[in-house]
Design a protein around this motif. Structure first.
Motif, PDB file in Angstrom:
ATOM      1  N   ASP A 126      21.170  74.031  25.060  1.00 55.35           N
ATOM      2  CA  ASP A 126      20.702  72.750  24.540  1.00 55.35           C
ATOM      3  C   ASP A 126      21.538  71.597  25.096  1.00 55.35           C
ATOM      4  OD1 ASP A 126      18.956  71.399  22.320  1.00 55.35           O
ATOM      5  OD2 ASP A 126      20.980  70.618  21.974  1.00 55.35           O
ATOM      6  N   PHE A 127      22.861  71.763  25.088  1.00 51.18           N
ATOM      7  CA  PHE A 127      23.744  70.701  25.561  1.00 51.18           C
ATOM      8  C   PHE A 127      23.552  70.473  27.064  1.00 51.18           C
ATOM      9  CE2 PHE A 127      27.738  68.542  26.544  1.00 51.18           C
ATOM     10  CZ  PHE A 127      27.874  67.688  25.463  1.00 51.18           C
ATOM     11  N   ALA A 139      20.835  71.016  28.845  1.00 50.89           N
ATOM     12  CA  ALA A 139      19.544  70.365  29.084  1.00 50.89           C
ATOM     13  C   ALA A 139      19.573  68.896  28.691  1.00 50.89           C
ATOM     14  CB  ALA A 139      18.449  71.096  28.309  1.00 50.89           C
ATOM     15  N   LYS A 140      20.228  68.581  27.569  1.00 47.80           N
ATOM     16  CA  LYS A 140      20.252  67.195  27.082  1.00 47.80           C
ATOM     17  C   LYS A 140      21.131  66.293  27.943  1.00 47.80           C
ATOM     18  CE  LYS A 140      19.115  67.418  22.131  1.00 47.80           C
ATOM     19  NZ  LYS A 140      18.543  68.743  21.991  1.00 47.80           N
ATOM     20  N   THR A 141      22.232  66.821  28.469  1.00 43.41           N
ATOM     21  CA  THR A 141      23.196  65.986  29.183  1.00 43.41           C
ATOM     22  C   THR A 141      23.090  66.078  30.705  1.00 43.41           C
ATOM     23  OG1 THR A 141      24.886  67.735  29.176  1.00 43.41           O
ATOM     24  CG2 THR A 141      24.853  66.220  27.292  1.00 43.41           C
ATOM     25  N   GLU A 142      22.567  67.191  31.216  1.00 42.25           N
ATOM     26  CA  GLU A 142      22.478  67.441  32.664  1.00 42.25           C
ATOM     27  C   GLU A 142      23.865  67.383  33.327  1.00 42.25           C
ATOM     28  OE1 GLU A 142      19.531  64.823  34.326  1.00 42.25           O
ATOM     29  OE2 GLU A 142      17.897  65.819  33.244  1.00 42.25           O
ATOM     30  N   LYS A 180      27.441  72.280  17.055  1.00 40.63           N
ATOM     31  CA  LYS A 180      26.041  72.681  17.026  1.00 40.63           C
ATOM     32  C   LYS A 180      25.850  73.961  16.210  1.00 40.63           C
ATOM     33  CE  LYS A 180      21.704  72.642  18.602  1.00 40.63           C
ATOM     34  NZ  LYS A 180      20.712  71.642  18.136  1.00 40.63           N
ATOM     35  N   MET A 202      25.686  64.979  18.390  1.00 44.97           N
ATOM     36  CA  MET A 202      24.909  64.007  19.153  1.00 44.97           C
ATOM     37  C   MET A 202      25.794  62.935  19.785  1.00 44.97           C
ATOM     38  SD  MET A 202      21.973  65.228  19.206  1.00 44.97           S
ATOM     39  CE  MET A 202      21.277  63.862  20.156  1.00 44.97           C
ATOM     40  N   VAL A 207      26.832  64.521  22.892  1.00 39.97           N
ATOM     41  CA  VAL A 207      25.692  64.532  23.816  1.00 39.97           C
ATOM     42  C   VAL A 207      25.588  63.177  24.515  1.00 39.97           C
ATOM     43  CG1 VAL A 207      23.164  64.531  23.953  1.00 39.97           C
ATOM     44  CG2 VAL A 207      24.338  66.317  22.658  1.00 39.97           C
ATOM     45  N   LYS A 208      25.728  62.099  23.743  1.00 36.19           N
ATOM     46  CA  LYS A 208      25.672  60.751  24.312  1.00 36.19           C
ATOM     47  C   LYS A 208      26.770  60.549  25.350  1.00 36.19           C
ATOM     48  CE  LYS A 208      25.646  55.863  22.947  1.00 36.19           C
ATOM     49  NZ  LYS A 208      25.733  54.918  21.792  1.00 36.19           N
ATOM     50  N   LYS A 265      25.946  62.522  28.521  1.00 39.40           N
ATOM     51  CA  LYS A 265      24.967  61.861  29.374  1.00 39.40           C
ATOM     52  C   LYS A 265      25.623  60.767  30.221  1.00 39.40           C
ATOM     53  CE  LYS A 265      20.879  62.555  26.444  1.00 39.40           C
ATOM     54  NZ  LYS A 265      19.870  61.876  25.594  1.00 39.40           N
TER      55      LYS A 265
END
Length: 226
Positions: A32-33, A35-38, A173, A200, A203-204, A207
């Motif tokens: 999940d991390f 995919a969300k952050t790349e 998570k 989150m 995650v921000k 990114k």
């Protein structure tokens, strides 16, 4: 932070969770991390086959950034060639094109990498004319891609491929998910909300970190067949 340290941190909140359950949850959190952050980038290589258009992509790949043929970047097509029937087929006797072109492009179709060469007046197996043919030579294909982090195994000394400043996100998570399970010994939506916010926030940050490391990819063109 090692897998063992992550497990111990999670067990401070959920002592009823065993190592195997936590490991599976950590792997889902990594997916999940990632995919969300790349944040994770990898290079994948394979050789082309003369006359073969499509190549299977590694299951770890989330998004292709750049494709190279023999160390040369090739542009990405928007969409794919309209006519798509000239791939090598031993059963019907279709062979690789006799003429080669260095004007090559890549695209993705049905989870596969397509590599074509731009030519004038290529005749397909059904007698139609196309502006593209399957790659006609054996070349090294190098794929630069955003990928998932490698799963944890039973080796408790393993460390996530994610940058170390984001390891806490995995524990956040897992802790959050466990607090929300109806079967959990400690069902606590308020605590889950707290750890969701902490997750989150990372995650921000992830990114932002990924964007700072990102190099713009190759140019694109739109394919047209006549």
């Amino acid at each position: 932070m090692t897998q063992k340290q992550l497990i111990e941190l999670i067990q401070q909140h959920h002592s009823n969770m065993g190592e195997t359950e936590i490991r599976l949850s950590l792997n889902r959190a990594q997916d999940d991390f990632s995919a969300k952050t790349e944040l994770i980038t990898e290079t994948f290589t394979q050789d082309s086959v003369a006359g073969q258009r499509y190549y299977l992509l590694d299951s770890q790949i989330l998004k292709i950034q750049t494709v190279q043929v023999n160390d040369v970047d090739i542009p990405r097509l928007i969409g794919k060639p309209i006519i798509d029937d000239d791939e090598y087929d031993a059963q019907t006797g279709l062979t690789a094109a006799s003429a080669s072109s260095n004007d090559r492009y890549w695209y993705v179709s049905s989870g596969r990498l397509g590599v074509v060469e731009k030519v004038a007046g290529n005749i397909t197996r059904d007698g139609k004319t196309s502006n593209y043919q399957s790659i006609s030579e054996v070349k090294e294909l190098r794929i630069y891609a955003i990928s998932q982090a490698t799963d944890f195994t039973t080796d408790l000394t393993e460390v996530s491929e994610l940058p170390s400043q984001f390891h806490d996100a995995l524990s956040y998570k897992v802790i959050r998910e466990a607090y929300l399970r109806g079967t959990s010994a400690v069902f606590n939506p308020q605590a889950a909300q707290l750890f969701e916010a902490k997750y989150m926030a990372l995650v921000k940050d992830g990114k932002k970190h990924a964007r700072s490391q990102y190099i713009a990819g190759a140019t694109t063109i739109t394919p047209v067949d006549f």
